[in-house]
Design an enzyme around this catalytic site. Structure first.
Site, PDB file in Angstrom:
ATOM      1  N   ASP A 253       0.863  -1.183   0.000  1.00  0.00           N
ATOM      2  CA  ASP A 253       0.000   0.000   0.000  1.00  0.00           C
ATOM      3  C   ASP A 253       0.897   1.229   0.000  1.00  0.00           C
ATOM      4  O   ASP A 253       1.573   1.510   0.991  1.00  0.00           O
ATOM      5  CB  ASP A 253      -0.918  -0.006   1.226  1.00  0.00           C
ATOM      6  CG  ASP A 253      -2.027   1.035   1.144  1.00  0.00           C
ATOM      7  OD1 ASP A 253      -1.872   2.005   0.378  1.00  0.00           O
ATOM      8  OD2 ASP A 253      -3.039   0.883   1.850  1.00  0.00           O
TER       9      ASP A 253
ATOM     10  N   ARG B  85      -0.115   4.380  -0.518  1.00  0.00           N
ATOM     11  CA  ARG B  85      -0.887   5.610  -0.384  1.00  0.00           C
ATOM     12  C   ARG B  85      -0.398   6.480   0.773  1.00  0.00           C
ATOM     13  O   ARG B  85       0.201   6.000   1.725  1.00  0.00           O
ATOM     14  CB  ARG B  85      -2.364   5.273  -0.171  1.00  0.00           C
ATOM     15  CG  ARG B  85      -3.044   4.692  -1.392  1.00  0.00           C
ATOM     16  CD  ARG B  85      -4.453   4.249  -1.096  1.00  0.00           C
ATOM     17  NE  ARG B  85      -4.487   3.098  -0.188  1.00  0.00           N
ATOM     18  CZ  ARG B  85      -5.600   2.473   0.165  1.00  0.00           C
ATOM     19  NH1 ARG B  85      -6.763   2.902  -0.299  1.00  0.00           N
ATOM     20  NH2 ARG B  85      -5.560   1.446   0.977  1.00  0.00           N
TER      21      ARG B  85
END
Length: 391
Positions: A301, A303
């Site tokens: 991930d 982000r």
């Protein structure tokens, strides 16, 4: 050009090939321009182009019998399209469902905010709202779309705001040299726009009324862009359903505190659309969503949520209720110095999880399983329908 081509009537855009769903004839079939008989009767002269065009329209016009039949299914809402935001065509009992909230406190280890400690930016990005516009939706609910620029990337991130009591500080700030019409056009006004309005503020005696005072922290969803799940009906994830559910909950009349969807342009958990499509191919080869990212030399991930924190601050929010199944997202949204406090984590339970709409697919089942087992997401079992033990 051959004479036969010159004799053809000019194409005026009113007759389309079958792909565009031409009107049905009395037999229930589809008539096209190729069905029209232009053969000449013995002793008659060739019809003119205008006569051909009139004959075509007469032949394609629906008969009284066809008008009595129900219309064909609309192309605007094919059966495989996800529910329209914010959650149309759902049972009334489902649309009245209130979200489940769990109090959280990231200042203590047992505060229900996950076990991971996300790496946070030392300072928050600088954001500025460039324009705001009212968006009436197909269900009658209204939202205000805010477009932001920032100093860390060249992407246009968005805030979808429900309720008139949430405003942007940077949008409302007076800009050098601007006129009242400039302010109206970029959305820096109070009340509502109407023909002939010339001032951005509320005049004394005006029909406009001040926005209601907020009733507690607003419901907030941090949503990362997902072109495949939101636009091309992908069954590999439930991002489109989650976006619909967030808008549905924020549109409920009982949600007097308003709502905010921060729409971050970080496709594919931050790796971009091209790499995301490569990950899809790896998933078809046997990898799950986390393994595929790692095989492409990306984090599981990638982000970041600093922009979301900065946008929420610009919208005047200090305390929020966060709509998420990922408890580790709470600290990430609160910011490096806890600039924002998450007081409650609200479970994200799309309608398909409750058996009240949406879709089911083997790909999305595996996707949700990986998020729970490898990424620490929580599943609100109390909100799910009971399954037959034999299924």
């Amino acid at each position: 050009m051959p004479a036969s081509e010159l004799d053809q009537p000019p194409f005026d855009g009113s007759v389309f090939p079958p792909f565009y769903s031409p009107r049905p004839d009395a037999r229930g079939g589809n008539r096209d321009i190729d069905d029209v008989d232009f053969s000449l009767a013995e002793g008659k002269t060739s019809p003119s182009n205008s006569e051909r065009a009139n004959a075509t329209q007469d032949a394609l016009a629906p008969s009284p019998a066809s008008l009595a039949q129900p219309p064909p299914p609309s192309l605007l809402s094919p059966a495989f399209t996800p529910p329209s935001t914010p959650g149309t065509a759902t049972p009334r009992s489902a649309t009245l469902t209130e979200p489940r909230g769990i109090p959280v406190d990231s200042s203590i280890p047992t505060g229900g905010c996950g076990t991971k400690h996300p790496r946070l930016l030392e300072t928050l990005p600088e954001v500025e709202c460039i324009v705001r516009a009212r968006i009436p939706t197909t269900t009658g609910a209204e939202m205000f779309l805010h477009l932001y620029k920032n100093n860390v990337d060249n992407k246009e991130h968005l805030a979808i705001v429900f309720g008139g009591n949430i405003r942007s500080k940077s949008l409302d700030a007076v800009r050098e040299g601007e006129t009242e019409m400039d302010r109206l056009v970029r959305g820096a006004y109070t009340g509502r726009l109407y023909p002939g309005r010339t001032t951005s503020g509320i005049l004394e005696g005006s029909a406009d009324t001040p926005s209601p005072v907020s009733q507690g922290p607003p419901l907030v969803r941090i949503h990362s862009e997902c072109y495949t799940g939101e636009t091309v009906w992908s069954a590999r994830c439930d991002c489109g359903e989650q976006l619909d559910e967030a808008a549905r909950l924020m549109s409920l009349p009982s949600n007097t505190a308003g709502g905010i969807i921060i729409y971050l342009r970080q496709e594919g958990r931050g790796i971009g659309l091209g790499e995301k499509l490569k990950a899809y191919n790896l998933q078809d080869l046997g990898s799950d969503t986390v393994e595929a990212n790692l095989l492409l030399r990306h984090p599981a991930d990638a982000r970041s949520y600093g922009l979301a924190t900065a946008i929420l601050l610009d919208l005047g929010q200090k305390e929020i209720r966060l709509l998420t199944n990922n408890p580790d997202k709470i600290r990430a949204v609160e910011g490096p110095h806890r600039e924002i406090v998450v007081t409650e984590r609200v479970a994200m339970v799309p309608l398909s999880w409750k058996g009240k709409g949406g879709f089911r697919a083997p790909e999305v089942e595996g996707y949700l399983k990986t998020k729970i087992e490898k990424m620490g997401h929580l599943l609100d079992l109390a909100s799910l329908p009971r399954q037959d033990s034999n299924q």
